[in-house]
Design an enzyme around this catalytic site. Structure first.
Site, mmCIF file in Angstrom:
data_model
loop_
_atom_site.group_PDB
_atom_site.id
_atom_site.type_symbol
_atom_site.label_atom_id
_atom_site.label_comp_id
_atom_site.label_asym_id
_atom_site.label_seq_id
_atom_site.Cartn_x
_atom_site.Cartn_y
_atom_site.Cartn_z
ATOM 1 N N ASN A 126 0.840 -1.208 0.000
ATOM 2 C CA ASN A 126 0.000 0.000 0.000
ATOM 3 C C ASN A 126 0.866 1.246 0.000
ATOM 4 O O ASN A 126 1.669 1.390 -0.942
ATOM 5 C CB ASN A 126 -1.158 -0.020 1.008
ATOM 6 C CG ASN A 126 -0.830 -0.222 2.453
ATOM 7 O OD1 ASN A 126 -0.223 -1.196 2.843
ATOM 8 N ND2 ASN A 126 -1.240 0.693 3.298
ATOM 9 N N ASP A 127 0.753 2.121 0.961
ATOM 10 C CA ASP A 127 1.334 3.461 0.841
ATOM 11 C C ASP A 127 2.820 3.493 0.483
ATOM 12 O O ASP A 127 3.611 2.735 1.041
ATOM 13 C CB ASP A 127 1.222 4.207 2.172
ATOM 14 C CG ASP A 127 -0.123 4.074 2.831
ATOM 15 O OD1 ASP A 127 -1.026 3.503 2.221
ATOM 16 O OD2 ASP A 127 -0.256 4.534 3.973
ATOM 17 N N GLU B 112 -5.607 10.722 7.123
ATOM 18 C CA GLU B 112 -4.389 9.902 7.096
ATOM 19 C C GLU B 112 -3.338 10.569 6.210
ATOM 20 O O GLU B 112 -3.651 11.409 5.371
ATOM 21 C CB GLU B 112 -4.702 8.502 6.555
ATOM 22 C CG GLU B 112 -5.639 7.712 7.456
ATOM 23 C CD GLU B 112 -5.802 6.251 7.018
ATOM 24 O OE1 GLU B 112 -5.790 5.366 7.890
ATOM 25 O OE2 GLU B 112 -5.954 5.992 5.820
HETATM 26 C C1 FRU Z 1 -3.158 4.508 4.719
HETATM 27 C C2 FRU Z 1 -2.795 3.746 5.990
HETATM 28 C C3 FRU Z 1 -1.988 4.597 6.943
HETATM 29 C C4 FRU Z 1 -1.273 3.560 7.759
HETATM 30 C C5 FRU Z 1 -1.001 2.491 6.734
HETATM 31 C C6 FRU Z 1 -1.057 1.081 7.233
HETATM 32 O O1 FRU Z 1 -3.403 3.664 3.651
HETATM 33 O O2 FRU Z 1 -3.969 3.271 6.619
HETATM 34 O O3 FRU Z 1 -2.737 5.496 7.708
HETATM 35 O O4 FRU Z 1 -0.117 4.054 8.344
HETATM 36 O O5 FRU Z 1 -1.954 2.644 5.715
HETATM 37 O O6 FRU Z 1 -0.664 0.187 6.243
#
Ligand code: FRU
Length: 484
Positions: A40-41, A223
């Site tokens: 993900n991020d 976030e």
């Molecule tokens: C955003 C998020 C962040 C967190 C991460 C966990 O996509 O939820 O807030 O740090 O992904 O994987």
């Protein structure tokens, strides 16, 4: 928990995932993906001594939600990449349920990293909002972006304002007038989203400074904040959750966007402007920026979104899921954040075809990897362009729409109100499309799964002529530089 030793021990039994991934036609050609498992991020984006580091939220052995590590790619030219060993592991009490998102801050002799250590208490039942969770702010450094120093606990939930819920995360650090500041995304106890600001003189001792929160509730949680400057304009980026759709706005379940902000750090005063979505497509979230050594503000987003109603099952079957957007260079013009594909992407171009809308005809692509640029003579004229059998771009009655059929896997339509469409630049990859409209004033990003369908590009309708350029695009080269 998974420390490095456990990872090394587990790795051989997941070798099959690499083989399965390798058979998938949906593997992307010019977007970064997890080698296996889940991404993900983007995290810790930075350039240090010529090398660009792209870390990311990563579960290498599971193409689904699990305990996060930081995966790691590097590149010097954005075409050749190296895959490295995961950089951070959930290996201590402060981050045992995930090395969550965070950022990098480049100092002269090393890189400083700040991230959230996620802890989910399991000893009794909790709501996991007001109770039951720890979100620790952790710091470490590296002299080369590869070897991580010891982790240092900077803050725990008790260091955040008392009216905060347990959701405070995703630190990003910047410098202003010789002082360091950190933004963190947060949800207060009344479920109103905000950004918390902390200050420091040495990057190690942090104190609460202020919060940025609109007077009217704007989502229940924000976030992944980022605060930076573009041509003298301060921009606050964040991902608010819980906004209701309003016409063409907020069509996704969660948003990723920016506010112009005026900040007086001495007086602790700020003026927050209007929120703008960064990208009006289906798959964009948790974008992060960094300043590279050429002085470019580069943005990379997660080409996915949590809790979306559409799916990516086609790649899960091949043991991987999600990807990052192409890197985009940000500028600020006429009150807008403009996104342009990174110049280096031009090095992927092969076989240019130059023609006009009227003589374009039907163009069958073999691997659907191309860049298409259209400059329209009459920017207000209507048009309908088919990109693949069931993916169309339609501009009609001042609404620009991306419409998808079966290959959207639940993605149907996203729209933007637009007075004119001067030009459109499409980057089409195997299973992703990024569309830049009016030189990047608007962007639409989507995943797409059109295996077995016809890959034809065709103007179904166009009330104006104009120039069209098409380039076949090559692929990123990713070298395996893991050592364990
Ligand atoms: C955003 C998020 C962040 C967190 C991460 C966990 O996509 O939820 O807030 O740090 O992904 O994987």
């Amino acid at each position: 928990m998974m420390n490095k030793e456990e990872y090394v021990e587990k790795k051989p039994s997941y070798q099959y995932m690499r083989e399965t991934v390798g058979k998938d036609e949906n593997r992307l050609h010019f977007h970064l993906m997890p080698p296996t498992g889940w991404m993900n991020d983007p995290n810790g984006l930075c350039q240090f001594r010529g090398i660009n580091h792209i870390y990311f939220q990563y579960t290498p052995f599971l193409a689904g939600w699990g305990t996060k590590l930081w995966g790691h790619y590097t590149t010097t030219d954005w075409i050749y990449f190296q895959e490295h060993d995961p950089f951070l592991f959930p290996d201590c009490d402060w981050d045992r349920d995930g090395v969550y998102s965070g950022s990098a801050f480049v100092a002269e002799d090393k890189i400083h990293y700040f991230y959230t250590g996620n802890v989910k208490l399991q000893d009794q039942e909790y709501d996991y909002i007001l109770e039951g969770r720890e979100q620790n702010t952790i710091h470490l450094t590296s002299i080369d972006g590869m070897q991580a120093s010891k982790k240092q606990l900077l803050m725990t939930n008790t260091d955040y304002p008392t009216d905060m819920s347990k959701h405070v995360r995703d630190p990003k650090v910047f410098v202003q007038d010789g002082r360091y500041y950190m933004v963190q995304g947060a949800r207060d106890r009344e479920s109103k989203g905000c950004v918390l600001l902390f200050e420091s003189e040495d990057l190690e001792t942090w104190t609460y400074f202020d919060r940025i929160q609109p007077k009217e509730k704007f989502g229940y949680m924000w976030e992944c904040p980022d605060l930076f400057e573009l041509s003298g304009q301060k921009i606050l980026m964040a991902c608010p959750q819980g906004l209701e759709q309003e016409g063409h706005n907020y069509q996704n379940v969660y948003q990723c966007g920016w506010f112009p902000i005026e900040m007086d750090f001495k007086e602790k005063k700020y003026k927050l402007g209007e929120f703008h979505e960064l990208d009006k497509g289906f798959d964009i979230y948790a974008a992060q920026t960094f300043l590279d050594e050429k002085g470019r503000r580069i943005l990379i987003g997660w080409m996915g979104i949590p809790d979306a109603e559409y799916d990516n099952d086609a790649t899960v079957d091949y043991e991987w899921i999600h990807a990052l957007t192409m890197p985009r260079v940000l500028t600020f013009q006429n009150g807008k954040v403009i996104q342009a594909p990174l110049e280096e992407m031009k090095n992927l171009r092969k076989n240019k075809k130059a023609t006009t809308i009227q003589s374009f005809g039907q163009w069958k692509t073999t691997d659907s990897c191309f860049e298409l640029y259209i400059r329209r003579e009459d920017a207000c004229a209507e048009m309908e362009l088919r990109l693949r059998e069931d993916v169309t771009l339609i501009y009609r009655k001042q609404v620009f729409a991306l419409k998808m059929g079966k290959s959207g896997h639940g993605r149907r339509s996203r729209t933007i109100q637009l007075e004119s469409v001067r030009n459109v630049r499409v980057f089409s990859d195997t299973s992703a499309i990024e569309i830049f409209i009016n030189d990047g004033e608007e962007v639409m990003t989507t995943r797409v799964y059109s295996e077995g369908l016809e890959q034809t590009v065709e103007f179904l309708d166009s009330a104006t002529d104009g120039e069209v350029y098409v380039y076949d695009l090559g692929q990123f080269v990713i070298e395996d530089a893991r050592t364990v």
